[in-house]
Design an enzyme around this catalytic site. Sequence first.
Site, PDB file in Angstrom:
ATOM      1  N   GLU A  78       2.041   1.547  -3.475  1.00 52.97           N
ATOM      2  CA  GLU A  78       0.919   2.040  -4.275  1.00 52.97           C
ATOM      3  C   GLU A  78       0.724   3.547  -4.076  1.00 52.97           C
ATOM      4  OE1 GLU A  78      -3.404   0.192  -5.027  1.00 52.97           O
ATOM      5  OE2 GLU A  78      -3.028   0.751  -2.939  1.00 52.97           O
ATOM      6  N   SER A  89      15.565  14.530   1.973  1.00 50.05           N
ATOM      7  CA  SER A  89      16.504  13.553   2.506  1.00 50.05           C
ATOM      8  C   SER A  89      15.797  12.426   3.257  1.00 50.05           C
ATOM      9  CB  SER A  89      17.483  14.247   3.452  1.00 50.05           C
ATOM     10  OG  SER A  89      18.341  13.294   4.050  1.00 50.05           O
ATOM     11  N   ARG A 120       0.830  -1.208   0.000  1.00 46.55           N
ATOM     12  CA  ARG A 120       0.000   0.000   0.000  1.00 46.55           C
ATOM     13  C   ARG A 120       0.864   1.258   0.000  1.00 46.55           C
ATOM     14  NH1 ARG A 120      -2.107  -2.989  -1.918  1.00 46.55           N
ATOM     15  NH2 ARG A 120      -4.096  -3.965  -1.656  1.00 46.55           N
TER      16      ARG A 120
END
EC number: 4.2.1.104
Length: 156
Positions: free
Chosen positions: A99, A122, A96
């Site tokens: 995604e 960073s 997820r």
Amino acid sequence: MTQSQVTPNAREALTETIVDAKVRKNLTFEAINEGTGLSLAYTTAALLGQHALPENAAKLVAERLGLDDGAVRLLQTIPVRGSTPGGVPTDPTVYRFYEMVQVYGSTLKALVHEKFGDGIISAINFKLDIQKVPDPEGGERAVITLNGKYLPTKPF
């Protein structure tokens, strides 16, 4: 002297030992982290093989988990980071996040560049936090804060 790993193998094996000890002792990452002086996210990442721990923290967590001196030394080594094998993650929770970056990555890039200019956020000078909050529509929500220092691209 600071030591560095050249393959993820030793830290992956240690991670298996750590997770086994955590389960056997019925500990939470929060309980293991207590007294280290480090954030919960940092210590958890270290225990999962992604960061080195300072000596005092390595000794403390090793004592809690019943780990030997070799594990204490290994916890202090600089790991091979981002070493999750297999490319695209298959674990549903990790997927997820993958995604989310697939859907919002170009948006994040565009907005970072619009607000800051050409550069990166960073992951070294970085803080991570996760909070569990009630959802007004029922259930719970995860509030995840990614706090990284902006580093501008420097022409040379």
